[in-house]
Structures are given as structure tokens and as C-alpha cells.
Design a protein around this motif. Structure first.
Motif, PDB file in Angstrom:
ATOM      1  N   LYS A   1       2.145  12.351  -9.463  1.00 43.20           N
ATOM      2  CA  LYS A   1       1.699  13.735  -9.299  1.00 43.20           C
ATOM      3  C   LYS A   1       2.844  14.722  -9.466  1.00 43.20           C
ATOM      4  CE  LYS A   1      -1.137  16.678  -6.334  1.00 43.20           C
ATOM      5  NZ  LYS A   1      -1.939  16.781  -5.090  1.00 43.20           N
ATOM      6  N   ASP A   2       4.042  14.324  -9.014  1.00 44.48           N
ATOM      7  CA  ASP A   2       5.241  15.138  -9.169  1.00 44.48           C
ATOM      8  C   ASP A   2       5.057  16.535  -8.581  1.00 44.48           C
ATOM      9  OD1 ASP A   2       7.845  15.593  -9.903  1.00 44.48           O
ATOM     10  OD2 ASP A   2       7.337  16.288 -11.919  1.00 44.48           O
ATOM     11  N   ALA A   3       4.540  16.597  -7.346  1.00 48.69           N
ATOM     12  CA  ALA A   3       4.286  17.876  -6.678  1.00 48.69           C
ATOM     13  C   ALA A   3       5.582  18.424  -6.087  1.00 48.69           C
ATOM     14  CB  ALA A   3       3.252  17.699  -5.576  1.00 48.69           C
ATOM     15  N   PRO A   4       5.760  19.753  -6.073  1.00 46.06           N
ATOM     16  CA  PRO A   4       6.994  20.339  -5.529  1.00 46.06           C
ATOM     17  C   PRO A   4       7.049  20.353  -4.010  1.00 46.06           C
ATOM     18  CG  PRO A   4       5.532  22.069  -6.296  1.00 46.06           C
ATOM     19  CD  PRO A   4       4.876  20.772  -6.675  1.00 46.06           C
ATOM     20  N   VAL A   5       5.893  20.123  -3.341  1.00 48.99           N
ATOM     21  CA  VAL A   5       5.845  20.160  -1.883  1.00 48.99           C
ATOM     22  C   VAL A   5       5.290  18.822  -1.391  1.00 48.99           C
ATOM     23  CG1 VAL A   5       4.939  21.326   0.164  1.00 48.99           C
ATOM     24  CG2 VAL A   5       5.454  22.654  -1.896  1.00 48.99           C
ATOM     25  N   ILE A   6       5.993  18.219  -0.436  1.00 43.18           N
ATOM     26  CA  ILE A   6       5.592  16.922   0.107  1.00 43.18           C
ATOM     27  C   ILE A   6       5.317  17.064   1.601  1.00 43.18           C
ATOM     28  CG2 ILE A   6       6.225  14.498   0.435  1.00 43.18           C
ATOM     29  CD1 ILE A   6       6.020  15.178  -2.460  1.00 43.18           C
ATOM     30  N   PHE A   7       4.160  16.561   2.041  1.00 47.91           N
ATOM     31  CA  PHE A   7       3.851  16.452   3.466  1.00 47.91           C
ATOM     32  C   PHE A   7       3.726  14.968   3.790  1.00 47.91           C
ATOM     33  CE2 PHE A   7       1.750  20.680   2.615  1.00 47.91           C
ATOM     34  CZ  PHE A   7       2.748  21.427   3.234  1.00 47.91           C
ATOM     35  N   MET A   8       4.352  14.552   4.878  1.00 47.30           N
ATOM     36  CA  MET A   8       4.311  13.132   5.243  1.00 47.30           C
ATOM     37  C   MET A   8       4.036  12.988   6.731  1.00 47.30           C
ATOM     38  SD  MET A   8       7.257  11.194   3.003  1.00 47.30           S
ATOM     39  CE  MET A   8       8.611  11.748   4.008  1.00 47.30           C
ATOM     40  N   ASP A   9       3.257  11.963   7.063  1.00 48.12           N
ATOM     41  CA  ASP A   9       3.022  11.606   8.456  1.00 48.12           C
ATOM     42  C   ASP A   9       3.607  10.214   8.673  1.00 48.12           C
ATOM     43  OD1 ASP A   9       2.193  11.229  11.020  1.00 48.12           O
ATOM     44  OD2 ASP A   9       0.061  11.497  10.649  1.00 48.12           O
ATOM     45  N   GLU A  10       4.928  10.168   8.799  1.00 44.45           N
ATOM     46  CA  GLU A  10       5.696   8.938   9.034  1.00 44.45           C
ATOM     47  C   GLU A  10       5.158   7.756   8.229  1.00 44.45           C
ATOM     48  OE1 GLU A  10       8.563   7.565   9.429  1.00 44.45           O
ATOM     49  OE2 GLU A  10       8.813   8.383  11.457  1.00 44.45           O
ATOM     50  N   PRO A  11       5.332   7.750   6.903  1.00 42.10           N
ATOM     51  CA  PRO A  11       4.774   6.659   6.085  1.00 42.10           C
ATOM     52  C   PRO A  11       5.372   5.296   6.368  1.00 42.10           C
ATOM     53  CG  PRO A  11       6.252   8.045   4.798  1.00 42.10           C
ATOM     54  CD  PRO A  11       6.086   8.720   6.117  1.00 42.10           C
TER      55      PRO A  11
ATOM     56  N   LYS B   1       0.832  -1.199   0.000  1.00 40.51           N
ATOM     57  CA  LYS B   1       0.000   0.000   0.000  1.00 40.51           C
ATOM     58  C   LYS B   1       0.872   1.257   0.000  1.00 40.51           C
ATOM     59  CE  LYS B   1      -3.860  -2.093   2.542  1.00 40.51           C
ATOM     60  NZ  LYS B   1      -4.664  -2.045   3.795  1.00 40.51           N
ATOM     61  N   GLN B   2       1.946   1.247   0.799  1.00 38.71           N
ATOM     62  CA  GLN B   2       2.808   2.417   0.848  1.00 38.71           C
ATOM     63  C   GLN B   2       3.502   2.645  -0.492  1.00 38.71           C
ATOM     64  OE1 GLN B   2       2.865   4.694   2.791  1.00 38.71           O
ATOM     65  NE2 GLN B   2       2.456   4.078   4.890  1.00 38.71           N
ATOM     66  N   ARG B   3       3.918   1.579  -1.161  1.00 38.30           N
ATOM     67  CA  ARG B   3       4.547   1.741  -2.474  1.00 38.30           C
ATOM     68  C   ARG B   3       3.554   2.283  -3.488  1.00 38.30           C
ATOM     69  NH1 ARG B   3       6.866  -3.198  -0.738  1.00 38.30           N
ATOM     70  NH2 ARG B   3       9.127  -3.067  -0.454  1.00 38.30           N
ATOM     71  N   LEU B   4       2.296   1.836  -3.369  1.00 35.27           N
ATOM     72  CA  LEU B   4       1.266   2.357  -4.269  1.00 35.27           C
ATOM     73  C   LEU B   4       1.054   3.848  -4.026  1.00 35.27           C
ATOM     74  CD1 LEU B   4      -0.424   0.955  -6.453  1.00 35.27           C
ATOM     75  CD2 LEU B   4      -2.283   0.760  -4.813  1.00 35.27           C
ATOM     76  N   ALA B   5       1.024   4.246  -2.748  1.00 35.25           N
ATOM     77  CA  ALA B   5       0.885   5.675  -2.417  1.00 35.25           C
ATOM     78  C   ALA B   5       2.098   6.450  -2.896  1.00 35.25           C
ATOM     79  CB  ALA B   5       0.711   5.842  -0.911  1.00 35.25           C
ATOM     80  N   LEU B   6       3.285   5.846  -2.787  1.00 37.04           N
ATOM     81  CA  LEU B   6       4.499   6.503  -3.260  1.00 37.04           C
ATOM     82  C   LEU B   6       4.476   6.662  -4.775  1.00 37.04           C
ATOM     83  CD1 LEU B   6       7.229   7.657  -2.444  1.00 37.04           C
ATOM     84  CD2 LEU B   6       8.188   5.345  -2.554  1.00 37.04           C
TER      85      LEU B   6
ATOM     86  N   GLY C   1      14.702   4.160   0.544  1.00 34.78           N
ATOM     87  CA  GLY C   1      15.516   4.355  -0.647  1.00 34.78           C
ATOM     88  C   GLY C   1      14.734   5.056  -1.746  1.00 34.78           C
ATOM     89  N   HIS C   2      13.451   4.690  -1.883  1.00 30.86           N
ATOM     90  CA  HIS C   2      12.599   5.343  -2.879  1.00 30.86           C
ATOM     91  C   HIS C   2      12.140   6.714  -2.401  1.00 30.86           C
ATOM     92  CE1 HIS C   2      12.520   1.597  -5.134  1.00 30.86           C
ATOM     93  NE2 HIS C   2      12.120   0.949  -4.052  1.00 30.86           N
ATOM     94  N   LEU C   3      11.904   6.847  -1.083  1.00 31.10           N
ATOM     95  CA  LEU C   3      11.475   8.141  -0.543  1.00 31.10           C
ATOM     96  C   LEU C   3      12.571   9.191  -0.683  1.00 31.10           C
ATOM     97  CD1 LEU C   3       9.559   7.073   2.701  1.00 31.10           C
ATOM     98  CD2 LEU C   3       8.598   8.320   0.753  1.00 31.10           C
ATOM     99  N   GLU C   4      13.814   8.802  -0.480  1.00 34.92           N
ATOM    100  CA  GLU C   4      14.922   9.752  -0.614  1.00 34.92           C
ATOM    101  C   GLU C   4      14.957  10.337  -2.020  1.00 34.92           C
ATOM    102  OE1 GLU C   4      16.921  11.024   1.441  1.00 34.92           O
ATOM    103  OE2 GLU C   4      17.099   9.743   3.196  1.00 34.92           O
ATOM    104  N   ALA C   5      14.740   9.478  -3.004  1.00 39.80           N
ATOM    105  CA  ALA C   5      14.731   9.969  -4.385  1.00 39.80           C
ATOM    106  C   ALA C   5      13.558  10.923  -4.612  1.00 39.80           C
ATOM    107  CB  ALA C   5      14.641   8.787  -5.349  1.00 39.80           C
ATOM    108  N   LEU C   6      12.391  10.632  -3.987  1.00 39.96           N
ATOM    109  CA  LEU C   6      11.227  11.509  -4.134  1.00 39.96           C
ATOM    110  C   LEU C   6      11.476  12.863  -3.493  1.00 39.96           C
ATOM    111  CD1 LEU C   6       8.187  11.927  -4.878  1.00 39.96           C
ATOM    112  CD2 LEU C   6       7.651  11.014  -2.612  1.00 39.96           C
ATOM    113  N   LEU C   7      12.112  12.884  -2.315  1.00 40.91           N
ATOM    114  CA  LEU C   7      12.293  14.134  -1.566  1.00 40.91           C
ATOM    115  C   LEU C   7      13.398  15.010  -2.129  1.00 40.91           C
ATOM    116  CD1 LEU C   7      11.941  12.852   2.120  1.00 40.91           C
ATOM    117  CD2 LEU C   7      10.218  13.946   0.695  1.00 40.91           C
ATOM    118  N   THR C   8      14.281  14.443  -2.930  1.00 41.36           N
ATOM    119  CA  THR C   8      15.398  15.210  -3.461  1.00 41.36           C
ATOM    120  C   THR C   8      14.897  16.387  -4.293  1.00 41.36           C
ATOM    121  OG1 THR C   8      16.784  13.236  -3.516  1.00 41.36           O
ATOM    122  CG2 THR C   8      17.487  15.106  -4.872  1.00 41.36           C
ATOM    123  N   GLY C   9      15.308  17.583  -3.903  1.00 43.50           N
ATOM    124  CA  GLY C   9      14.938  18.788  -4.637  1.00 43.50           C
ATOM    125  C   GLY C   9      13.559  19.299  -4.345  1.00 43.50           C
TER     126      GLY C   9
END
Length: 589
Positions: free
Chosen positions: A488-498, A477-482, A512-520
Motif C-alpha cells: 500500500k505504501d501509505a504515508p501514515v501508519i497506525f499500529m496496535d502492537e503488532p 500472519k504478521q509478515r503477510l500484514a506487513l 527489523g522489517h517494521l523499522e524499515a517500514l516506519l522510516t520516513g
């Protein structure tokens, strides 16, 4: 009468006018039908005329009957159309109100009760709108027309009708008050039953493990029996009301019949007039009897309307905002200036005096004990509520002037328990972008590490998932949400400890996948694990709704304060490494 519902009816006043016109025409045709029928009977019974001599009158009577039937059909159709339009409007406004109110308002309500109001409550308005409201107009007009005609034919009959008719609304009021009180209890019982039943279904696993499922079943049985008793009490009052109205109408008609009979026998009243009045009088009382019946039919709708308008009138936590759309969202800081927030009905504020800045491209971890205000802060940043004091701004643009729908298009939210909707995997991914191509969906799934298990599903991304993602593990489920976030490729990410509910191995892989998403990207993360906080650039340590510390994770670990206290609360044992102790600090944060 519910004044708010009447205002809603005014929005379809053309249909209401046609329904009222149908009632007026029906009243005129009732008089015409009684007159023609009395004339036919008088000519045949008194004048001894043959069938041929009254045949034309029989055709006229048939035409009147057909015309009444057509008018009744048109009235029913118009009434149902009136109710459908008002119901549709209220359903859309109620749905939009709940969507605009956001999760803070909805989570404070009973889900089952909201569903009951939105579905059953709206449906219960139909008898009130389609039957009761038009019947009020018909009851006001048709008996008036008949009363005028009765006075023109025989003033004694007209006087009897005028004297007896006020008794009907008088007793309707007396009984109606009891019926309204009983129906209110019935509606409240149904709402509690709906909310309780949904809670039982959602918590069925826990109930089974605790051995309480049988007890809850008995609780539902008791609630159902309470609803049955409330329903029967309402029906009892309705039957008593019908009995009283029928008795009053019958006695009144008997008085008219006696008064007419005493004058027809000695010849002081023509037979045709007497027969006309006897045929007409039942139709004088019929609208009143129908009004009583339809009043009881519409009581559930009136009770539902109170709750519907209560939701529509509730204070808005999330307001529509303005129309401004600043350029280059990824280059704008998010500025909090002495932000405070207090939930309606609570004495203590959830946030007070929070001032901080999220710089473009900065990753912020929000830590603190339970009840510190972390989730409330995220809700404010997403525009789901407006601060009760202070301001939040995107660059130089306050959130109150921001187009919040536009702002949310530039924001992605990842939570501990991402919701998977009933539908295919592709449908769930396209929640982020409905116009995404198959190639874009696959690329997003690959970047999120979800493509391998999606491809292994029976129909791939066309596999239908159940409500809440039935059949998928927490990590899937978390990978699907990721994957949604990548799409969506949004410039701002809000997370509640996924990663809060994942095992260490899955957590490390997902990060490992989240780090790539948060970069930049600009990110604000509610961290329940210290390991998550140490991955961020800045830590905000909160307690009791206040921001106590701001700084880099490594710096805050070395200075006295809340953040260091949270770490020291779970100091490593001699045989443990520091990372293992950080894992054990999850629940504290």
C-alpha cells in the motif's frame, strides 16, 4: 402495516401499480367467468340446449380461465420482482451502513445477530413484500368490485355480504395481535441462538480446554428447543386464525345460499342469477382468507424489518466527512485539540481533553493501562468515529471536512491479530492494492520477510488460505500484514502492537522489517511493551482517557509520572537486565 417498509415499496411504485392493476383485472374476470358459467349451466340445465348451441360460450369461458392464469402469473412475477428490488436495496444500504459505521459500532453488537439480520432477516421480507402487501391491495379492490356486482344483481345478497365482511378483519385484528407478539419472541429467540452458536464456534478451542464443550452443546440444545416452542406457538396461532377465517367465510356463504334458495324454489329469483351469485360469493371471501394466511407468512419479515431499520437509524459513530483532500499528506501534522469521546449508552467518557500534535515523520508511542483510551484514540484518528468534543485536523483541515475514504487510502493499520481472508495469498496481499503486479507483490513480500514461507507453500502465492489464515502461524500472519503495508505504501501508519503475541526472537526479526517500514513515515503506535515504546520518538502516556505525559522515552523515564510508574512497577531483579524487565512490563501496558 410497517410504514417504513411501505415507504420502501413506494420506490418501486410502478411495479406495485402493475400488481394492483392485475388484481383489478382479475376481479373483473372473476365476474365475467361466473356470468358465463351461470349462462352455460342455465341454458343446458333449464333450457335443455345442446353442446353445439353453447360451444361458443365454452370457448369464451376457456379464454377467461387462460386470461386469469396469465394475470396470476404476471402478478406473481411482478410481486417477486417488487420484493427482490426492495430486498436488494435494503441489503445494500444495510451493508453500507455497517461498513460506514466502522468497527466501533460493529464490535459493540452481537456478530451472529447481525449476520442473521443481514441474511435471514432480509430473506424473511420476501413473503411480506411479495405476498402480503399486494394482497392488501387485492383485498381492498376485488371484494369491492364483486360487492358492487352483487348489489346490482340482488340487493339482499349484497346486504348479507356487506354485513358479514367486517367480522373477518375484526377477528383478524384480535388474532393478529397475539401472532405479532408470538412472532416477536420467535425472532428474538432466533437472534440469540444465532449469536450464541457463533460465539461457541469461535471459542471452541477455549471451551475444549476448559472442559465446557458438552455444557455449551446442551445450552445450544436448550436454545434450539426454546426456538422450536416459539415457532410452534406462532404456527398454533396461525392455524387458529385460518380456522376462524374459514369458519366465518363458510357461515357467511351458507347465509347467502339459504337466502338464495328460499327465493329460487318458489320462483322469485331466476336460476341464472342464483347460480351466478353462488359461484361469485366464494371469490368475495377468498381475498380475505388469503390476506390472513399471508399476514402470518409475513410476520417474520415485519419483525426483521424492525431490527433492519433500527440498524439503519442507529447514531453514526463514523460519519461520511467532507470532500477536502489536502496535498502532501506526508508533510501535514495531525493535530488533536481538546478531543473528547463518549460511547453511546455509557456514563463515563472514553477520552477527555486530549491535545497533542503528531509531526510529519514522527513516530509516537501511546502507552497506558487497560481502559486508558488508546484504542479509541486510534479509531478516531482513522475516522471510524467523530469526537464528541474537540477537533482532530490534518494540518489546517478538520477531519469533519476531510474526505475520509481518501484519508484511509493514505493510512495503513497493523494490529495484534491481522485478519486473513479466505482466498489465495495473492488475493490477501492485493487487499492493499488491487492493481498491484506480480513483481510488486513479490517485492513487498520480500521486504516484509514473508517471501520465503510464501514460496514454500504448495502453490506459492496462489495457495488458498482458510478463513482467518488457517494453517499460518502468528508470525506468518504478521509478515503477510506487513507485506500489505509495504504494498500500500501509505504515508501514515497506525499500529496496535503488532508484535504483542510473538516470541522475542520472532519479534526482533519482525521489528527489523517494521523499522524499515516506519522510516520516513508518520506513525502512531499503541505500545503494550516498553521495548516498543523505547523505539519511538515520542511517548504519549494516557490514563482514564486523559493524556498525562508527552515526551521522549528516555526523558520520561527520568521524571516522575505515569510512564516512570509503569516502568518501576516491573523493576528489574538483581540478576536481570533492564531489557528483560521491560519484556515483563507488557501486560501492564
Amino acid at each position: 402495516m410497517n410504514p417504513r417498509l411501505l415507504k420502501e415499496v413506494k420506490s418501486v411504485q410502478t411495479l406495485l401499480g402493475l400488481v394492483i392493476l392485475q388484481g383489478v383485472l382479475s376481479g373483473i374476470l372473476i365476474i365475467a367467468q361466473a356470468s358465463v358459467l351461470a349462462l352455460i349451466v342455465s341454458r343446458v340445465f333449464i333450457g335443455h340446449q345442446t353442446l353445439a348451441s353453447v360451444q361458443h360460450l365454452l370457448w369464451v369461458l376457456l379464454a377467461i380461465i387462460v386470461a386469469r392464469a396469465v394475470l396470476t402469473w404476471l402478478g406473481e412475477t411482478g410481486s417477486l420482482a417488487l420484493a427482490t428490488r426492495v430486498q436488494s436495496s435494503l441489503r445494500m444500504r444495510l451493508t453500507q451502513r455497517l461498513l460506514n459505521a466502522g468497527p466501533l459500532y460493529v464490535h459493540a453488537q452481537k456478530t451472529g445477530e447481525l449476520v442473521n439480520t443481514l441474511i435471514q432477516g432480509i430473506e424473511d421480507l420476501e413473503p411480506y413484500l411479495a405476498r402480503y402487501v399486494p394482497q392488501i391491495a387485492i383485498t381492498a379492490l376485488v371484494p369491492t368490485i364483486i360487492l358492487v356486482e352483487a348489489f346490482s344483481r340482488d340487493w339482499i345478497t349484497g346486504l348479507i355480504l356487506l354485513i358479514t365482511v367486517p367480522l373477518i378483519p375484526f377477528f383478524m385484528i384480535l388474532i393478529g395481535r397475539q401472532a405479532e407478539s408470538s412472532t416477536k419472541r420467535q425472532w428474538e429467540t432466533l437472534s440469540r441462538l444465532s449469536a450464541h452458536f457463533l460465539d461457541v464456534l469461535q471459542g471452541l478451542t477455549t471451551l475444549k480446554l476448559l472442559g465446557q464443550s458438552a455444557g455449551q452443546a446442551r445450552g445450544i440444545e436448550r436454545a434450539s428447543d426454546e426456538f422450536r416452542r416459539a415457532t410452534m406457538a406462532s404456527l398454533r396461532i396461525a392455524f387458529v386464525s385460518a380456522l376462524v377465517l374459514e369458519l366465518l367465510a363458510s357461515l357467511s356463504m351458507a347465509m347467502v345460499a339459504v337466502a338464495i334458495g328460499l327465493r329460487v324454489i318458489p320462483g322469485r329469483m331466476p336460476f341464472e342469477t342464483a347460480f351466478f351469485l353462488l359461484v361469485l360469493v366464494p371469490d368475495f371471501y377468498l381475498p380475505w382468507r388469503m390476506l390472513g394466511t399471508r399476514f402470518h407468512d409475513g410476520l417474520n419479515g415485519m419483525e426483521a424489518a424492525k431490527r433492519i431499520f433500527e440498524i439503519l437509524d442507529a447514531p453514526e459513530l463514523a460519519k461520511a466527512g467532507g470532500t477536502m483532500r489536502p496535498a502532501a499528506v506526508d508533510a501535514q501534522p495531525i493535530v488533536l485539540n481538546r478531543v473528547g469521546f463518549q460511547y453511546p449508552g455509557r456514563s463515563e467518557p472514553a477520552l477527555q481533553g486530549v491535545s497533542a500534535v503528531v509531526k510529519p515523520g514522527e513516530r509516537v508511542a501511546v502507552v497506558g493501562p487497560s481502559g486508558a483510551g488508546k484504542s479509541t484514540l486510534l479509531a478516531l484518528l482513522m475516522g471510524f468515529a467523530v469526537p464528541t468534543s474537540g477537533t482532530i485536523a490534518l494540518g489546517d483541515t478538520p477531519f469533519t471536512s476531510l474526505d475520509l475514504a481518501w484519508w484511509r487510502q493514505h493510512v495503513m493499520y497493523l494490529t495484534q491479530n491481522p485478519y486473513i481472508f479466505a482466498g489465495t495469498v495473492a488475493d490477501n496481499l492485493r487487499m492493499a492494492r488491487w492493481d498491484a503486479t506480480d513483481a510488486e507483490i513479490r517485492r513487498a513480500a520480500e521486504r516484509a520477510g514473508a517471501w520465503e514461507y510464501i514460496a514454500a507453500l504448495p502453490q506459492g502465492w496462489q495457495t488458498v488460505l482458510g478463513e482467518g489464515g488457517t494453517g499460518l502461524s502468528g508470525g506468518q500472519k504478521q509478515r503477510l500484514a506487513l507485506a500489505r503495508a509495504y504494498l500500500k505504501d501509505a504515508p501514515v501508519i497506525f499500529m496496535d502492537e503488532p508484535t504483542a503475541n510473538l516470541d522475542p526472537e520472532t519479534e526482533a526479526e519482525l521489528w527489523g522489517h517494521l523499522e524499515a517500514l516506519l522510516t520516513g513515515r508518520t506513525a502512531v503506535v499503541v505500545a503494550h511493551r516498553l521495548s516498543t515504546a523505547r523505539r519511538m520518538d515520542v511517548v504519549w502516556a494516557m490514563n482514564h482517557g486523559q493524556l498525562e505525559q508527552v515526551g521522549a522515552p528516555r526523558e520520561l523515564e527520568r521524571v516522575p509520572g505515569l510512564y516512570r510508574e509503569l516502568i518501576q512497577a516491573y523493576a528489574p531483579l538483581p540478576e536481570e537486565g533492564h531489557y528483560a524487565s521491560l519484556h515483563r512490563a507488557a501486560e501492564t501496558l
